[in-house]
Scaffold this motif. Structure first.
Motif, short mmCIF file in Angstrom:
data_model
loop_
_atom_site.label_atom_id
_atom_site.label_comp_id
_atom_site.label_asym_id
_atom_site.label_seq_id
_atom_site.Cartn_x
_atom_site.Cartn_y
_atom_site.Cartn_z
N GLY A 37 0.83 -1.20 0.00
CA GLY A 37 0.00 0.00 0.00
C GLY A 37 0.86 1.25 0.00
O GLY A 37 1.96 1.27 0.57
N ILE A 38 0.37 2.29 -0.64
CA ILE A 38 1.07 3.57 -0.70
C ILE A 38 0.27 4.57 0.12
O ILE A 38 -0.92 4.79 -0.12
CB ILE A 38 1.21 4.05 -2.16
CG1 ILE A 38 2.02 3.01 -2.96
CG2 ILE A 38 1.87 5.42 -2.23
CD1 ILE A 38 2.00 3.24 -4.46
N ASN A 39 0.92 5.16 1.12
CA ASN A 39 0.24 6.02 2.09
C ASN A 39 0.97 7.34 2.26
O ASN A 39 2.16 7.46 1.95
CB ASN A 39 0.17 5.29 3.44
CG ASN A 39 -0.61 3.99 3.36
OD1 ASN A 39 -1.82 3.98 3.25
ND2 ASN A 39 0.12 2.87 3.40
N PHE A 40 0.26 8.33 2.82
CA PHE A 40 0.87 9.64 3.04
C PHE A 40 2.08 9.55 3.97
O PHE A 40 3.04 10.30 3.82
CB PHE A 40 -0.15 10.63 3.60
CG PHE A 40 -0.56 11.67 2.58
CD1 PHE A 40 0.27 12.72 2.26
CD2 PHE A 40 -1.78 11.57 1.94
CE1 PHE A 40 -0.10 13.67 1.32
CE2 PHE A 40 -2.17 12.51 0.99
CZ PHE A 40 -1.32 13.56 0.69
N VAL A 41 2.04 8.63 4.92
CA VAL A 41 3.18 8.51 5.82
C VAL A 41 4.45 8.14 5.05
O VAL A 41 5.56 8.51 5.44
CB VAL A 41 2.89 7.47 6.93
CG1 VAL A 41 2.75 6.07 6.36
CG2 VAL A 41 3.96 7.52 8.01
N ASP A 42 4.30 7.45 3.92
CA ASP A 42 5.46 7.12 3.09
C ASP A 42 6.12 8.39 2.55
O ASP A 42 7.35 8.49 2.46
CB ASP A 42 5.05 6.23 1.92
CG ASP A 42 4.39 4.93 2.35
OD1 ASP A 42 4.51 4.56 3.53
OD2 ASP A 42 3.72 4.30 1.51
N ILE A 43 5.29 9.36 2.18
CA ILE A 43 5.83 10.63 1.69
C ILE A 43 6.59 11.34 2.81
O ILE A 43 7.68 11.86 2.60
CB ILE A 43 4.69 11.52 1.16
CG1 ILE A 43 4.07 10.89 -0.09
CG2 ILE A 43 5.19 12.94 0.85
CD1 ILE A 43 2.87 11.64 -0.64
N TYR A 44 6.01 11.36 4.02
CA TYR A 44 6.68 12.00 5.14
C TYR A 44 8.04 11.35 5.41
O TYR A 44 9.04 12.03 5.67
CB TYR A 44 5.83 11.91 6.40
CG TYR A 44 4.44 12.48 6.30
CD1 TYR A 44 4.12 13.48 5.38
CD2 TYR A 44 3.42 12.00 7.11
CE1 TYR A 44 2.84 13.99 5.29
CE2 TYR A 44 2.13 12.51 7.03
CZ TYR A 44 1.84 13.50 6.11
OH TYR A 44 0.57 14.00 6.03
N GLY A 60 7.85 1.80 2.77
CA GLY A 60 6.60 1.04 2.85
C GLY A 60 6.28 0.54 4.24
O GLY A 60 7.16 0.03 4.94
N ILE A 61 4.99 0.70 4.63
CA ILE A 61 4.56 0.24 5.96
C ILE A 61 3.41 -0.76 5.88
O ILE A 61 2.91 -1.19 6.93
CB ILE A 61 4.13 1.43 6.83
CG1 ILE A 61 2.91 2.13 6.20
CG2 ILE A 61 5.26 2.40 7.06
CD1 ILE A 61 2.13 3.01 7.15
N GLU A 62 2.98 -1.14 4.69
CA GLU A 62 1.76 -1.93 4.55
C GLU A 62 1.89 -2.85 3.35
O GLU A 62 2.45 -2.48 2.32
CB GLU A 62 0.58 -0.98 4.35
CG GLU A 62 -0.73 -1.63 3.97
CD GLU A 62 -1.76 -0.60 3.53
OE1 GLU A 62 -2.96 -0.84 3.77
OE2 GLU A 62 -1.38 0.44 2.94
N LEU A 317 -3.97 3.75 -3.47
CA LEU A 317 -2.92 3.52 -4.46
C LEU A 317 -2.15 2.28 -4.04
O LEU A 317 -1.74 2.15 -2.88
CB LEU A 317 -1.97 4.72 -4.54
CG LEU A 317 -2.39 5.89 -5.43
CD1 LEU A 317 -3.64 6.57 -4.88
CD2 LEU A 317 -1.26 6.91 -5.54
N LEU A 318 -1.96 1.38 -4.98
CA LEU A 318 -1.29 0.11 -4.70
C LEU A 318 -0.03 -0.04 -5.53
O LEU A 318 0.03 0.40 -6.68
CB LEU A 318 -2.22 -1.07 -5.01
CG LEU A 318 -3.47 -1.23 -4.14
CD1 LEU A 318 -4.31 -2.39 -4.65
CD2 LEU A 318 -3.08 -1.45 -2.68
#
Length: 326
Positions: A37-44, A60-62, A317-318
């Protein structure tokens, strides 16, 4: 194996697909990854905003995948279909080493793709609604970025509880989706006084709870639009961190303010499994309609980060790592 690594903090161009050694487990479960999974935390993390994030950094966290090997007595076996999120790092990779306590078993009726699209956003939404918010039996709620990933889950869960839900939306298509699930879209553009609009719709009182994942550009107005004795829940900072809060701002309406973080609430394996069970139940009983905005190959991960940062996406987003795994 391959993984996305950040060797220098910065923009999406810093996301590098590299050949790296396969993980060497100590007591972890090794998972052959199917999706991330692509998450906002990845951007941070990519930008180096968080303390403790060091170079080189595995992204990546997921994710989801199939167990390749597991320690004896762990409760997991080769071939198990699993998801993993909070407490796991480096999921943009073809193999991931995951502590057994952080694994979630995926029901047979849910695909690896759909589980990856649901688990982080679903767990976050359930934490916010069930553990953090003091939701009224009836009343009104405001969700910022309401057509996004977590926002979309929140809106659907709140509507299912019979609450009046307002959702900020930055485009006509997002507003249309909000109407389709029973929420009231609020235009979020420069020059539009959405606080006045919501106050008008609530007979001047404001909303009982605000879920704010945007941060700097919305936070002051979130404090303005919440009703007396209301609750503002800040759980993200897509536009940047808000300025420090003067407690007198809270006192003037007896506002409560919370900044929750998912791992603090999913702090035991038992709680993680219970909340994950709710995620899959909401999918199977139709309470939440899953939305996947796009799938990206690992080589195109920079495009995914750029699209997410520009807030042009609706839903999940995957990252497709090995989509043939089922």
């Amino acid at each position: 194996m391959q993984a996305i690594i950040v060797n220098q903090f910065g923009g999406p161009e810093q996301l590098l697909l590299q050949d790296v050694p396969a993980p060497t487990p100590t007591n972890e479960v090794i998972v052959n990854a199917a999706w991330a999974g692509i998450n906002f935390v990845d951007i941070y993390q990519r930008e180096g905003r968080y303390p403790g994030v060091k170079q080189p950094w595995p992204m990546g966290i997921e994710g989801t995948g199939i167990v390749a090997s597991a320690p004896a007595g762990s409760g997991w076996h080769a071939g198990d279909r699993v998801a993993y999120t909070t407490g796991v790092q480096g999921t943009y990779a073809s193999q991931v080493a995951v502590p057994a306590a952080h694994l979630i078993r995926i029901p047979d009726a849910v695909s690896l793709r759909d589980a990856c699209a649901a688990i982080e956003h679903g767990l976050t939404a359930i934490m916010l609604t069930d553990d953090v918010a003091r939701l009224p039996a009836c009343g009104s709620i405001l969700v910022h970025a309401a057509a996004g990933g977590v926002g979309g889950w929140l809106v659907q869960l709140l509507v299912a509880r019979g609450l009046t839900v307002f959702g900020t939306a930055s485009s006509a298509s997002k507003a249309d989706w909000l109407r389709s699930v029973g929420a009231q879209p609020v235009a979020y553009e420069d020059g539009i006084d959405w606080v006045a609009h919501i106050r008008d719709k609530t007979q001047g009182r404001g909303v009982n709870v605000v879920f704010d994942s945007v941060g700097k550009s919305t936070f002051t107005q979130s404090l303005d639009v919440v009703a007396p004795c209301g609750h503002v829940i800040l759980f993200g900072a897509a536009s940047g961190q808000p300025d420090p809060v003067d407690v007198l701002q809270l006192m003037r309406k007896s506002i409560s303010l919370t900044r929750p973080v998912l791992p603090h609430y999913l702090n035991t394996s038992t709680i993680l499994q219970e909340h994950a069970g709710k995620v899959f139940d909401y999918l199977s009983n139709g309470t939440v309609r899953l939305r996947i905005h796009a799938e990206y190959a690992m080589a195109d991960v920079a495009q995914a980060h750029a699209a997410l940062a520009e807030r042009v996406t609706q839903g999940k987003l995957l990252l497709s790592i090995n989509s043939q795994l089922v």
